[in-house]
Scaffold this active site. Structure first.
Site, PDB file in Angstrom:
ATOM      1  N   CYS A 113       0.836  -1.193   0.000  1.00  0.00           N
ATOM      2  CA  CYS A 113       0.000   0.000   0.000  1.00  0.00           C
ATOM      3  C   CYS A 113       0.882   1.259   0.000  1.00  0.00           C
ATOM      4  CB  CYS A 113      -0.886  -0.030   1.243  1.00  0.00           C
ATOM      5  SG  CYS A 113      -2.154   1.258   1.299  1.00  0.00           S
ATOM      6  N   ASP A 173       0.494   3.612   1.937  1.00  0.00           N
ATOM      7  CA  ASP A 173       0.457   4.111   3.314  1.00  0.00           C
ATOM      8  C   ASP A 173       1.865   4.466   3.816  1.00  0.00           C
ATOM      9  OD1 ASP A 173      -1.765   3.598   5.861  1.00  0.00           O
ATOM     10  OD2 ASP A 173       0.351   3.969   6.333  1.00  0.00           O
ATOM     11  N   ARG A 195       3.098   4.514   6.610  1.00  0.00           N
ATOM     12  CA  ARG A 195       3.621   3.750   7.749  1.00  0.00           C
ATOM     13  C   ARG A 195       4.198   2.396   7.347  1.00  0.00           C
ATOM     14  NH1 ARG A 195      -2.106   4.075  10.592  1.00  0.00           N
ATOM     15  NH2 ARG A 195      -2.578   3.581   8.403  1.00  0.00           N
ATOM     16  N   HIS A 242      -1.826  -4.313   5.138  1.00  0.00           N
ATOM     17  CA  HIS A 242      -1.418  -3.839   6.466  1.00  0.00           C
ATOM     18  C   HIS A 242      -2.615  -3.459   7.324  1.00  0.00           C
ATOM     19  CE1 HIS A 242      -2.182   0.535   5.821  1.00  0.00           C
ATOM     20  NE2 HIS A 242      -2.118   0.149   4.557  1.00  0.00           N
ATOM     21  N   CYS A 291      -5.682  -0.077   7.277  1.00  0.00           N
ATOM     22  CA  CYS A 291      -5.574   0.400   5.883  1.00  0.00           C
ATOM     23  C   CYS A 291      -6.775   1.279   5.530  1.00  0.00           C
ATOM     24  CB  CYS A 291      -5.502  -0.794   4.942  1.00  0.00           C
ATOM     25  SG  CYS A 291      -5.295  -0.328   3.201  1.00  0.00           S
TER      26      CYS A 291
HETATM   27 ZN   LIG Z   1      -3.333   0.857   3.082  1.00  0.00          ZN
END
Ligand SMILES: [Zn+2]
Length: 219
Positions: free
Chosen positions: A39, A41, A43, A98, A101
């Site tokens: 992703c 993302d 993090r 993850h 999400c």
């Molecule tokens: Zn995500």
């Protein structure tokens, strides 16, 4: 933005000289062993959580770690998968979802995405995960989301197999597929065991694989 530029200056001053031999070697060639799909993302940092160096991972990132099924009008994800498998010859592909999400949260909470037409359209590639997940009972909203993240990894592995380059590499026994879910708070990874179709601790079962291809007897 200044922190980004300061970071680059620090990289140039400290990190680059430490790896100068590696970068010299990588200047004109790469041979990453793994395609890592995850992703966007902030993090989730593939190189950090797998402790890999530049040159080790070929990476695709997008909202929801999605791989559209192969179709008549292949897009950027399909082109990148094809290049990784057919040209670079990666031996492994990891699809890594993850915890927490945002893309999966949007699906699991049926959030209205009318004001985000591109996101809504993109998340249709996770439709099979959504349908399978909706048919299950979930004890809580958190359980619902966790299960959807896992179902989406399974759905995207299925999509991945529709790509001709992937299908051929699997048939020829030179590609393994992995389905992971990374937990941001604990740093743990759950991996899909292809035999049981269950997610297990990667730390406790470090050889877990979603699909280990065998060399074809017909080859
Ligand atoms: Zn995500």
């Amino acid at each position: 933005m200044q922190n980004i530029i300061d970071g680059f200056l620090k990289f140039q001053r400290e990190a680059f000289p430490q790896r100068s031999a590696l970068f010299k070697q990588l200047a004109s060639t790469q041979s990453p062993g793994t395609l890592f799909i995850t992703c966007s993302d902030s993090r989730v940092v593939p190189e950090l959580l797998t402790q890999q160096e530049p040159g080790d991972l070929f990476v695709i990132r997008n909202a929801g770690n999605i791989v559209p099924s192969y179709g008549p009008e292949p897009g950027g994800v399909s082109a990148t998968v094809e290049y990784a498998v057919a040209v670079l010859g990666v031996s492994d592909i990891v699809i890594c979802g993850h915890s927490d999400c945002g893309a999966m949260t949007a699906i699991s909470t049926c959030k209205c995405l009318e004001h985000l037409p591109a996101v809504a359209n993109w998340l249709r590639h996770a439709e099979s995960a959504k349908v399978i997940n909706a048919a299950r009972h979930h004890a809580s909203a958190a359980d619902h989301l966790d299960a959807l993240v896992r179902d989406n990894v399974i759905a995207q592995l299925a999509n991945l197999k529709t790509h001709p380059s992937v299908a051929l590499a699997l048939e020829q026994g030179r590609l393994n597929l992995h389905g992971w879910v990374y937990d941001i708070e604990s740093g743990a990874i759950a991996a899909l065991d292809g035999n049981s179709q269950r997610f297990v601790s990667l730390a406790e079962h470090p050889h877990t694989c979603a699909l280990a291809s065998q060399p074809s007897s017909a080859a």
